[in-house]
Motif scaffolding. Structure first.
Motif: not given
Length: 884
Positions: A658-667, A695-713
């Protein structure tokens, strides 16, 4: 003016820099630029092609593909200085009377585009009167009357193209502005189509009629007007001028599509005209194409009516009038269509048809396909004698036509075609491999593909199955290899047969497992053929391989593991090899994506049996693809799909990547402008939640912010909106209390989404609305289940009580909106969880539900008359829990 003229000349030669400079000038000072174009258009004595280009460039400035962009440029024109607009319109109108044919054509294109914009806003309506008046004055020169008709035709053509968009965005549809002028337009067009008229005028008038038919509703309602209009068209089909005949036949096609309920009394005449044209050896190909197209489009129209009437019968709606014309006339029409089915004389047996060249033979095959879909079993009897007579003919053209006829009628008939399959298939398999004519082998391979797709169950029987597979193997292993299209059809056959086995529809004694090694190797060799560029061969080979993998029993898992290493190495080789050209780069990217799809299939097949070593091998390949600067959006999407399969297979163990993969998922989540890529990434977020759990809690905040941003466009994509809101529920469910700080934001988003206005008359929007409501229910369900992880009511967010009220009200709203069964299931499931989980914390929740007649009605209805077993179980449990 000289600078613009020079740029127009260069742009006309394909100079992109000149085109960009012209657009730059338009952006800097549109008023001045348009006036310069108008001056060039009006410059008598100047180069004709330059004058034409000036008018065309002006027109194209106000043409956009996207509806939103078109609305913007329309507004740009309408908000220009009135004096500038009037000067441009006056100049272009004056050029309509020019002695230069090209200048008139450029002015007509310009006037037509600007007229559509203005008419849609209720302006420049006197233009229609002026053009119709010009077109009907015989004392005016023929070329000027032709230009007036051409302009009218283009206006109507453009209006047809933008009509739907205008009606969706304008309070006053464009048709309303034209209503009082349509009769005059039709009068002018019909006047121009008189047999005694100048041939050039008549040809332009015939084209204008074709463009005007969309608005001729009132004329077709009146018997006298309709008869007159049809007679004009009928006479035009026999005109000496080829262009007039072509446009007249096109009009017949459109009339059949738009006014089906009015054509019954004209069918005898139409039949005679169309069959006469097809039987006339001297008639031009374009006329024959339209004659065949009439019958194909009529069959399509009748098929649509049958489907709509079937739906209406089920739902108690009003049924449309249906004449059954195709079924009645096809026995008489079939010989005529079959007569033009063979490719034209002089064709070479080894020259495969260019799919870009639409021929009468191709149109006839499509016509048979449309008829088969319309009349089903009744298509078989008129066609089979032709097939039986010519399938062994010494003339390759007749053999090919016989196979084409058989393949074209397979989709539609049921009882009548089944007995013919065992008789036809051996001969088709023989022709597919042995026929000396490449064209016959190619058509036969396609026909066998159709048989395998539509009748796979009949083929997947112990008796004939081995022969079919042997033939396909022989075709794929031929040396030198057969044409890419034939190999692609063989792959298609294997794909269909393997899918039949994978879906457990085949006979239990039928399997491809014993030949897996041979078939897999053949398909991989086929996928690497260098002569398949620009065809579907590579994709077809991979699709067949993927279906083959799906069909395998667990005993061959070890073979699949060996393939993982091969495809991962192939991806790395492709990534490291420098492309030789743009085409080579595109081919390499496509192959990487196809390798991903096969690895995804293997991953899904192995599931929990996938080893960590194999998972790491695949993950390294995917990460290399993500890091590659050459990876296109579509390739990133394929890699994300493959990672999603890996997540589901490895479960919690995927956490190591996950640590290596998440940056690409977020991109990918940062790219809502690429909806397919972003939507795939949202789906992978849900996969991560289900697999990793807490175990996903570690990535929750940044992921949720990006999901919210998708709706904000601005104007978020509808599919993305649904996916993101549903994903909120997945995140909330696994993160539990950690999600509480984000709950207020999500609650507000859900409330806002629940108020989305919708046009209930638009089926697509209604479908989106139901999907959105279900997504909101999914999000609520996830949040409610996340609340279950707290130890006491005091740990719940303060906003949970008002949000509970919102959820209960929303449940009633959705249930009363007549949702699809999946929506009802979501309503009942959430209602039970609210009672069970939130009611466990606060008895007031249960009391509220028990005392709410609408909520208890939902439970009782679904307990006694459920849409599904799950809904019934949820309703029954809720009733017991609440003590109803």
């Amino acid at each position: 003016m000289e600078q613009v003229s020079n740029l127009l000349e260069r742009a006309n030669r394909g100079d992109k820099a000149a085109q960009e400079e012209l657009h730059s000038m338009a952006n800097q000072n549109l008023n001045e630029f348009l006036l310069l174009l108008a001056q060039i258009l009006a410059a008598d004595g100047a180069d004709e092609s330059l004058r034409y280009q000036a008018g065309l460039f002006c027109k194209n400035l106000f043409v956009k593909r996207e509806t939103s962009e078109q609305a913007e440029v329309n507004q740009v024109w309408l908000t220009l200085d009135n004096n500038v607009r009037n000067q441009i319109k006056q100049t272009s109108m004056q050029v309509l009377g020019s002695t230069s044919k090209l200048a008139r054509k450029g002015a007509a294109a310009m006037v037509a585009r600007l007229a559509v914009i203005e008419i849609s806003a209720g302006q420049w309506l006197d233009l229609i009167d002026l053009l119709t008046s010009t077109a009907t004055k015989t004392e005016i020169a023929a070329e000027l009357r032709a230009t007036a008709l051409q302009t009218l035709g283009w206006i109507c053509e453009d209006i047809v193209a933008v009509l739907a968009a205008m009606q969706a965005t304008s309070e006053t549809p464009i048709e309303n502005h034209l209503e009082n002028h349509i009769a005059a337009v039709l009068t002018a067009v019909v006047f121009g189509m008189r047999p005694e008229e100048d041939s050039a005028v008549r040809a332009v008038a015939a084209r204008a009629l074709y463009n005007t038919l969309e608005f001729a509703h009132s004329s077709f309602e009146e018997q006298r007007d309709r008869d007159h209009l049809m007679e004009i068209v009928f006479v035009a089909t026999g005109a000496d001028n080829e262009d007039v005949r072509v446009e007249a036949f096109k009009s017949l096609v459109t009339i059949g599509e738009l006014y089906y309920e009015k054509i019954g009394s004209y069918m005898q005449r139409i039949y005679e005209i169309t069959t006469g044209a097809l039987a006339n050896g001297d008639e031009c190909e374009q006329v024959k194409l339209q004659a065949v197209e009439f019958w194909a489009s009529l069959a399509d129209a009748e098929t649509d009516i049958l489907i709509d009437n079937e739906d209406a019968a089920l739902n108690g709606g009003e049924q449309s009038e249906f004449f059954g014309i195709t079924k009645t006339l096809f026995p008489h029409l079939a010989p005529v269509i079959l007569a033009v089915l063979p490719v034209e004389e002089g064709s070479e047996p080894d020259d495969l048809a260019d799919t870009d060249d639409w021929t009468v033979s191709m149109a006839a095959a499509v016509c048979l396909k449309s008829v088969a879909a319309c009349i089903g079993d009744d298509v078989v009897e008129p066609i089979l004698p032709f097939v039986q007579e010519h399938i062994s003919s010494g003339d390759w053209r007749l053999r090919e036509a016989a196979v084409m006829a058989f393949g074209s009628i397979l989709d539609g008939p049921e009882e009548q075609i089944t007995p013919a399959l065992p008789l036809a298939l051996p001969e088709l398999l023989r022709l597919m491999y042995e026929d000396p004519a490449l064209c016959v082998r190619d058509t036969t391979a396609w026909a066998v593909g159709v048989v395998c797709q539509l009748h796979a169950v009949a083929i997947c029987q112990p008796e004939g199955f081995p022969v079919v597979v042997d033939t396909l193997v022989n075709v794929l292993s031929r040396t030198p290899p057969d044409a890419p299209s034939i190999a692609a059809s063989a792959c298609w056959c294997l794909d269909s047969l393997a899918s039949c086995i994978a879906n457990e529809e085949a006979h239990s004694d039928v399997s491809l497992a014993p030949r897996f090694g041979q078939l897999a190797e053949l398909l991989m060799v086929t996928a690497s053929r260098t002569d398949g560029a620009g065809t579907s061969l590579h994709v077809s080979a991979f699709e067949a391989l993927n279906s083959l993998i799906k069909s395998l029993p667990p005993s061959l898992n070890d073979e699949l593991v060996k393939m993982i290493e091969f495809f991962c190495q192939r991806i790395n080789v492709l990534l490291q090899s420098a492309p030789l050209s743009a085409e080579d780069n595109s081919a390499k990217l496509q192959e990487q994506g196809l390798c991903c799809s096969t690895l995804q299939e293997i991953t899904t097949k192995l599931g929990p049996n996938l080893s960590q070593d194999a998972a790491t091998l695949m993950m390294n390949a995917y990460m290399a693809m993500f890091r590659s600067a050459r990876s296109a959006d579509a390739l990133q999407e394929e890699a994300l799909f493959a990672v999603g399969a890996l997540i589901n297979a490895r479960g919690e163990d995927f956490a190591m990547y996950m640590d290596a993969f998440v940056p690409f998922l977020h991109e990918a989540l940062k790219n809502p402008s690429v909806p397919l890529l972003c939507n795939t990434a949202v789906g992978v977020v849900s996969d991560c939640c289900r697999a990793l759990q807490e175990k996903f809690v570690k990535y929750m905040k940044q992921t949720m912010q990006l999901l919210v941003d998708v709706l904000g466009g601005k104007n978020p994509n509808k599919i993305l909106t649904v996916s993101v809101i549903s994903a909120f529920g997945d995140v909330a469910m696994v993160c539990g209390p950690a999600f509480f700080e984000l709950a207020p934001t999500v609650m507000e988003i859900l409330k806002l989404a629940s108020q989305t206005p919708i046009d209930q008359e638009d089926p697509e929007l209604v479908e989106f609305w139901h999907a959105l409501n279900e997504a909101i229910l999914d999000a609520c369900l996830g949040m409610v289940n996340g609340y279950e992880k707290v130890d006491s009511p005091q740990q719940l967010p303060k906003a949970v009580q008002p949000f509970t009220q919102f959820m209960l009200l929303f449940l009633v709203y959705v249930y009363n909106s007549k949702p699809p069964p999946s929506g009802v299931v979501a309503v009942v499931g959430l209602l039970y969880d609210i009672a069970d989980i939130l009611g466990g914390f606060d008895q007031n929740v249960c009391d509220y539900i028990k005392n709410n007649a609408e909520l208890t009605t939902i439970l009782r209805e679904q307990a006694t008359n459920p849409v599904s077993e799950y809904a019934q179980k949820s309703a029954t449990k809720a009733i017991a829990l609440l003590g109803l």
